[in-house]
Write an enzyme that holds these catalytic residues in place. Structure first.
Site, short mmCIF file in Angstrom:
data_model
loop_
_atom_site.label_atom_id
_atom_site.label_comp_id
_atom_site.label_asym_id
_atom_site.label_seq_id
_atom_site.Cartn_x
_atom_site.Cartn_y
_atom_site.Cartn_z
N ASN A 68 59.43 30.46 35.29
CA ASN A 68 60.70 30.48 36.00
C ASN A 68 61.16 31.91 36.19
O ASN A 68 60.87 32.80 35.40
CB ASN A 68 61.76 29.67 35.23
CG ASN A 68 62.54 30.53 34.25
OD1 ASN A 68 63.52 31.18 34.61
ND2 ASN A 68 62.08 30.55 32.99
N CYS A 128 65.59 38.36 28.46
CA CYS A 128 65.21 37.66 29.69
C CYS A 128 64.36 38.56 30.57
O CYS A 128 64.77 39.67 30.91
CB CYS A 128 66.46 37.22 30.45
SG CYS A 128 66.05 36.39 32.01
#
Length: 301
Positions: A68, A128
């Site tokens: 993702n 992230c």
């Protein structure tokens, strides 16, 4: 039989939470099961203002996993406080707010806005791989890990969990940096930086070119990293990375994790986190384990 765990003074009824970015704020999953069955719910990343996220396509499937590059899309802290926190407060579970930002000042602003809410803990996302600044850039620099942890501890009225990146040379060193900065706990692993190419279109599968790899494919690496981190620090570790079943979760616990987080599995099985919690309890009954603490880190004994 005791399935409860204590993380920085916060008592969870069982050692299972959800992974940020995979559970939203729980509302859609509450149609499938009572969120009170979980030890905690960890929300999607919350930023100072609304983030639109990355361009599409942002998700693709890989063997035994997925990639993702959502880019931490979220409505911002003000909407979160008004809409999502009141919903989560209906359930008998701990609330962990995942905090994201581009700069230390942005992280600080979110924490300060949430200090006087009923959130139980903050998970600081410094790992992230899908944002251009902040995110993984903080989590790959040992000194920055310690600095941002110190800043969060100074500003926060809640216990701080630092979410670490696996995209580093020495995860134990990063764990020690978070501990040195005053972290109350650490969580790992976030996704691995990866790439997929669509050979028929001769293009990257994701508009961002790279994305975060999650799912069963990463689990053995994640277990090793959790083991390394848990044996490098004295603070609690929340383990994650490809957990689909209670057997998977127990690997992390036996490697040294005090609690576990279920993420990608939720996309194919909305009941995954609850099933893991039930499965851990059933394992304890079958094997006559009176307290979950008997299993935490037991492989090193």
């Amino acid at each position: 039989m005791n399935t409860s765990v204590n993380i920085a003074g916060v008592e969870w009824k069982n050692p299972v939470t959800t992974s940020s970015g995979t559970f939203g704020s729980g509302e859609e999953y509450s149609d499938f099961f009572d969120l009170s069955e979980l030890g905690a719910v960890t929300t999607k990343g919350v930023a100072r203002v609304a983030w639109p996220g990355n361009d599409t396509p942002r998700v693709c499937e890989t063997p035994s996993g997925m990639m993702n590059a959502i880019g931490l899309q979220n409505p911002g802290v003000d909407v979160f406080k008004e809409r999502d926190l009141p919903f989560l407060s209906k359930f008998d579970t701990k609330i962990i707010v995942n905090v994201c930002g581009h700069t230390i000042e942005e992280y600080e602003e979110v924490v300060e806005k949430l200090n006087d809410t009923n959130a139980d803990m903050f998970e600081i996302n410094i790992s992230c791989p899908n944002v251009q600044s902040g995110g993984m850039a903080f989590g790959q620099d040992r000194d920055m890990v310690e600095i941002i942890t110190q800043s969060m501890k100074k500003r926060s009225k809640k216990p701080i969990i630092m979410k670490l990146s696996p995209n580093v040379g020495d995860i134990a060193d990063m764990a020690r940096a978070a501990e040195a900065g005053g972290a109350d706990a650490i969580s790992l692993v976030n996704t691995f930086l990866a790439m997929k190419i669509d050979i028929n279109r001769r293009k990257f599968a994701l508009a961002n070119r790279t994305g975060g790899l999650s799912g069963p494919a990463i689990r053995p690496i994640a277990v090793r990293m959790v083991y390394d981190a848990a044996h490098a620090v004295k603070i609690p570790v929340i383990g994650m990375g490809g957990i689909q079943t209670s057997e998977d979760a127990l690997e992390f616990i036996m490697a040294g994790a005090t609690a576990v987080s279920v993420g990608t599995a939720t996309f194919s099985n909305p009941l995954a986190a609850r099933d893991v919690a039930v499965g851990i309890k059933n394992f304890m009954v079958k094997n006559k384990v009176e307290d979950i603490k008997e299993l935490i880190g037991c492989v090193s004994q």
